[in-house]
Structures are given as structure tokens and as C-alpha cells.
Design a protein around this motif. Structure first.
Motif, mmCIF file in Angstrom:
data_model
loop_
_atom_site.group_PDB
_atom_site.id
_atom_site.type_symbol
_atom_site.label_atom_id
_atom_site.label_comp_id
_atom_site.label_asym_id
_atom_site.label_seq_id
_atom_site.Cartn_x
_atom_site.Cartn_y
_atom_site.Cartn_z
ATOM 1 N N LYS A 34 17.657 -6.553 2.347
ATOM 2 C CA LYS A 34 16.016 -6.513 2.179
ATOM 3 C C LYS A 34 15.352 -5.448 1.168
ATOM 4 C CE LYS A 34 17.752 -2.932 5.204
ATOM 5 N NZ LYS A 34 19.341 -3.077 5.428
ATOM 6 N N TYR A 35 16.208 -4.719 1.032
ATOM 7 C CA TYR A 35 16.583 -4.208 -0.460
ATOM 8 C C TYR A 35 15.137 -4.836 -1.402
ATOM 9 C CZ TYR A 35 16.019 -1.416 -4.588
ATOM 10 O OH TYR A 35 15.132 -0.708 -5.487
ATOM 11 N N THR B 56 13.972 -7.473 -1.372
ATOM 12 C CA THR B 56 12.224 -8.093 -0.672
ATOM 13 C C THR B 56 11.359 -6.921 -1.230
ATOM 14 O OG1 THR B 56 12.407 -7.418 1.669
ATOM 15 C CG2 THR B 56 13.690 -9.387 1.103
ATOM 16 N N GLU B 57 11.860 -5.825 -0.754
ATOM 17 C CA GLU B 57 10.253 -4.721 -1.000
ATOM 18 C C GLU B 57 10.267 -4.309 -2.401
ATOM 19 O OE1 GLU B 57 8.420 -3.683 1.079
ATOM 20 O OE2 GLU B 57 9.700 -3.988 2.771
ATOM 21 N N HIS B 58 11.587 -4.624 -2.711
ATOM 22 C CA HIS B 58 11.878 -4.219 -4.231
ATOM 23 C C HIS B 58 11.102 -5.627 -5.440
ATOM 24 C CE1 HIS B 58 12.263 -2.948 -8.095
ATOM 25 N NE2 HIS B 58 13.634 -3.782 -8.737
ATOM 26 N N ASP C 155 4.026 -10.494 -0.614
ATOM 27 C CA ASP C 155 4.438 -9.566 0.611
ATOM 28 C C ASP C 155 5.968 -10.085 0.621
ATOM 29 O OD1 ASP C 155 4.471 -7.509 2.559
ATOM 30 O OD2 ASP C 155 2.727 -9.121 3.439
ATOM 31 N N ALA C 156 6.264 -8.880 1.322
ATOM 32 C CA ALA C 156 7.543 -8.936 2.480
ATOM 33 C C ALA C 156 8.713 -9.112 3.428
ATOM 34 C CB ALA C 156 8.603 -7.626 1.542
ATOM 35 N N ASP D 202 6.883 -5.639 -5.081
ATOM 36 C CA ASP D 202 6.714 -4.315 -4.747
ATOM 37 C C ASP D 202 6.365 -4.360 -6.362
ATOM 38 O OD1 ASP D 202 4.903 -1.699 -5.047
ATOM 39 O OD2 ASP D 202 6.691 -1.273 -6.010
#
Length: 416
Positions: free
Chosen positions: A255-256, A258-260, A273-274, A263
Motif C-alpha cells: 500500500k505504501y 501505491t501512494e509513493h 491515483d492509488a 504521487d
């Protein structure tokens, strides 16, 4: 063979025609008659083969022909591993049932949202309840629903249900069901745990193993691109911009990530988007809806998006991180090349993941040429083989650690 030859009613045939289904897929042609005749079914078919319609259409026909029981009872229970798949199946059921002479009440329940509206909706019972196991247990503990009148049980993506640790919940739920019922078990893969579940759950089932035939094999061009791990995001950006893909589904391991990754893509000017399991249900629903509608170009996701999610005309899937297992590889790339469309599946291969990708290739009978993109040629293409001997007391260097990491990752991949 046309759908009309399978024994489906005229209202369901109208719904099928509206969906522009030309002919049943092999799993539909095999499963629909068996379910209509009341058989338990144990079905294995490739991802994207039409499993939802294979159980939903005959289930709706049998329910529409049977009398209702007043009260907080459920006549058909469909258990699925994820919220997104539950919502998708619920929508499919409503579309298939729209021309039935008597409307059927279909409810979808899952966690991550308030339980109170779901409890209120269940006040009058439901003809079909689509649920994730955890939320169904919550509703049972609140006495919001009774399973004593369930005449049809469906387990969809059964292997994923067990992968996600729902074994105990499944046991509690099945213990509350009537012994006299029709049980249907669908999945793309059947590891040992699912074999044991099916054996205990089904009675004299019609065993349907539908292999991928050339006519139904998804048309997916698979590529393996060598790139150093730190440069994968830059390479992804260049590939998207050069090819001008309208939508890209990118799989990562955590999950980290996806956001990283999302971004970094946004900061590079791309619409990304994540999607991961730690998001609120509203955020998950919005992310997937925006991607399906074309409002988001790149969706960076964990394996949450690898099962059962149907994204129309998705041109590209990218394995930014390789999946842990060969089965997950199948489900990931199966999000593209669906419903007769062509697709592309791209795998990023770094020095640390060469050995793991060779294992995936072996499991699937693949041998993909390794590509290199100009400007992104890897500095190190593969972790060196371990030496025949070592120096006593020598501390492991960077190469030793890379090799050990690759070996450990390969060892964690389950054997099927």
C-alpha cells in the motif's frame, strides 16, 4: 451454441441480448444447464471467462420460479473476497434481472462502511445477498439476517477467500446454512486448501474444468523489460507518454508503494491515483469509478485489483513489482485483453527479480525476451551466482545481500 439452447427464460435472454453477449463462453455453456438442473457445481476456468454470468443467470432463474418466505431471510448467498468484487457482482445481478416479471431484491454488504444502513436494508430479507465474510459475520452477530432459508450458496474466487484468511469465517457461515441447498464453487485456480473446502462443501458436484482454448485465450502481448529498480517510475512515465495509453493499471507490492508511485507520477504531470485496502470504502469506490470512467489515466494498485474486477477495454497492465505467486500473475494480467479485446502486459525486471520472473515463466510455459529501453539500460542485469566457497569470517557485501534477497523471495513463492 446460442444462449437460447441452455434453457434460460425469455426475460434473461432479453437481458443477455441487451448486454450484447453473442454466444456463451465454455464455462457458461457447461455451468448454466447443470445449475438449472439443481446440481452442485465445482467450476474452474480462466480469469475473464464469464464466471459471474455462469452462476448469476441460472441462479436468478431458479429464484424467480420459487416462492418467497416472508421475514429477514436470505434465499441465495454469494460470498466474495473483496468489496469491489461484491459491488460488481451486485450490479451484474441487477442488470440480468431487470426484465424478470417479479423483481428480486439484491443486497450487497461489505465492511469499511457503516453497518446501520445495511441492517436496515436487510429488515425485509433479501432474495440475493452478496457479502464479504467479515461483514456477514458482523450482521449475523447483530441478528440482522438469518441464513436458515438459504437454498443457494455461491463461493466466488474461492482461492482468494482462503488466501485472505477467511477460512474460520467460512466455517462459521456454512455451519448456519441448511444442509439441503445447492452449492456452487467458482475459481480460476484450485490449490490444496480449496480442494479440501470443495470436498467438504459440495455433494456429488458437476466438476467443470474449462481449460484456456485458443479461441478463448486472452490476446495479451507479454513483455519483460530490464530496468534498475530506482528508475522504474521514470521508465513507466516514458512508456505511458510515448504510447499515449488512455488508461494503465499498475500493480505494486504494498500500500505504501501505491501512494509513493502515484504521487511521483502526479508530480511528473500524469493523472494517477492509488488503490489499496487501507483506504476508506468511499475512497476505494471513487478511485475505481474514476479509473473505469476514464477520469484517471493511471491507477496504481495492490493485488486488491487483481481479482474479478472488470475494466472495459483496459489496454495495458504493468507489473511494477512482480507478484509473489504464479497464480497472482495470471489474475493480474487478466485485467487486460478481456471480452475479445487485445491487451499488453509489461513486467519490470530488475537484478533482484530475475530469478523470480524465471520461476513465473516456468510455471506458465513462457520464455519472454528481455528488452532494454534506450536511456534506461540497467547497470546490473542479474545478481551473480553464489560462489563455490566462501571466506571464513567475511561479512556479506552488497552483492551477497542482493543474492540472498532474490533467493528468499523465490523461496517464498508457494508451490502449486
Amino acid at each position: 451454441m446460442p444462449f437460447s439452447a441452455l434453457g434460460l427464460s425469455e426475460p434473461l435472454l432479453r437481458a443477455i441480448a441487451e448486454r450484447k453477449y453473442s454466444a456463451p463462453t465454455p464455462i457458461q455453456a457447461s455451468a448454466i444447464p447443470a445449475i438449472l438442473h439443481g446440481r452442485d457445481v465445482w467450476a474452474s476456468a480462466q480469469t475473464g471467462s464469464g464466471k459471474t454470468a455462469a452462476f448469476a443467470l441460472p441462479l436468478l432463474q431458479r429464484l424467480s420460479a420459487a416462492p418467497r418466505r416472508p421475514g429477514r431471510f436470505t434465499r441465495a448467498l454469494i460470498l466474495v473476497p473483496t468489496r469491489e468484487l461484491a459491488a460488481q457482482i451486485g450490479e451484474s445481478l441487477r442488470r440480468y434481472a431487470r426484465f424478470l416479471p417479479e423483481p428480486l431484491k439484491t443486497l450487497v454488504v461489505y465492511g469499511g462502511v457503516s453497518i446501520n444502513p445495511q441492517m436496515m436494508a436487510l429488515g425485509g430479507g433479501a432474495d440475493v445477498l452478496v457479502a464479504t465474510p467479515g461483514r456477514l459475520i458482523d450482521l449475523l452477530e447483530h441478528n440482522a439476517v438469518s441464513l436458515s432459508a438459504v437454498s443457494h450458496l455461491v463461493l466466488d474466487e474461492a482461492d482468494r477467500l482462503l488466501d485472505l484468511g477467511f477460512s474460520a469465517e467460512l466455517g462459521r457461515i456454512v455451519a448456519l446454512l441448511p444442509e439441503q441447498r445447492q452449492s456452487l464453487l467458482f475459481s480460476a485456480t484450485f490449490p490444496a486448501a480449496v480442494e479440501a473446502l470443495a470436498t467438504g462443501l459440495l455433494r456429488n458436484p458437476a466438476r467443470l474444468d474449462v481449460p484456456a482454448a485458443p479461441a478463448t485465450q486472452p490476446d495479451i502481448a507479454q513483455r519483460a523489460i530490464e530496468v534498475d529498480a530506482p528508475r522504474r517510475t521514470q521508465l513507466l512515465r516514458q512508456l505511458v507518454e510515448d504510447a499515449k495509453w488512455p488508461s494503465v493499471l499498475v500493480f505494486v507490492a504494498t500500500k505504501y508503494a501505491t501512494e509513493h508511485v502515484a504521487d511521483k507520477l502526479r508530480r511528473a504531470g500524469l493523472n494517477a491515483d492509488a488503490l489499496h485496502g487501507e483506504l476508506s470504502q468511499g475512497a476505494r469506490t471513487d478511485a475505481l469509478a474514476d479509473f473505469k470512467a476514464g477520469r484517471t489515466q493511471i491507477l496504481v494498485a495492490t493485488d486488491l485489483a487483481a481479482r474479478g474486477i472488470d475494466i472495459a477495454k483496459l489496454p495495458v497492465v504493468v507489473n511494477f513489482d512482480l507478484p509473489r505467486s504464479a497464480d497472482d500473475y495470471t489474475h493480474r494480467i487478466g485485467r487486460t485483453g478481456r471480452a475479445g479485446e487485445t491487451g499488453i502486459a509489461i513486467n519490470f525486471i530488475s537484478a533482484e527479480t530475475h530469478a523470480h520472473f524465471r520461476l513465473i515463466e516456468k510455471r506458465h510455459g513462457l520464455s519472454l525476451p528481455r528488452e532494454q529501453i534506450a536511456g534506461f539500460e540497467p547497470i546490473q542485469t542479474e545478481v551473480p551466482a553464489p560462489p563455490t566457497g566462501g571466506i571464513k569470517g567475511k561479512r556479506p557485501n552488497k552483492k551477497d545481500k542482493l543474492r540472498a534477497a532474490a533467493e528468499a523471495q523465490s523461496a517464498r513463492v508457494p508451490r502449486f
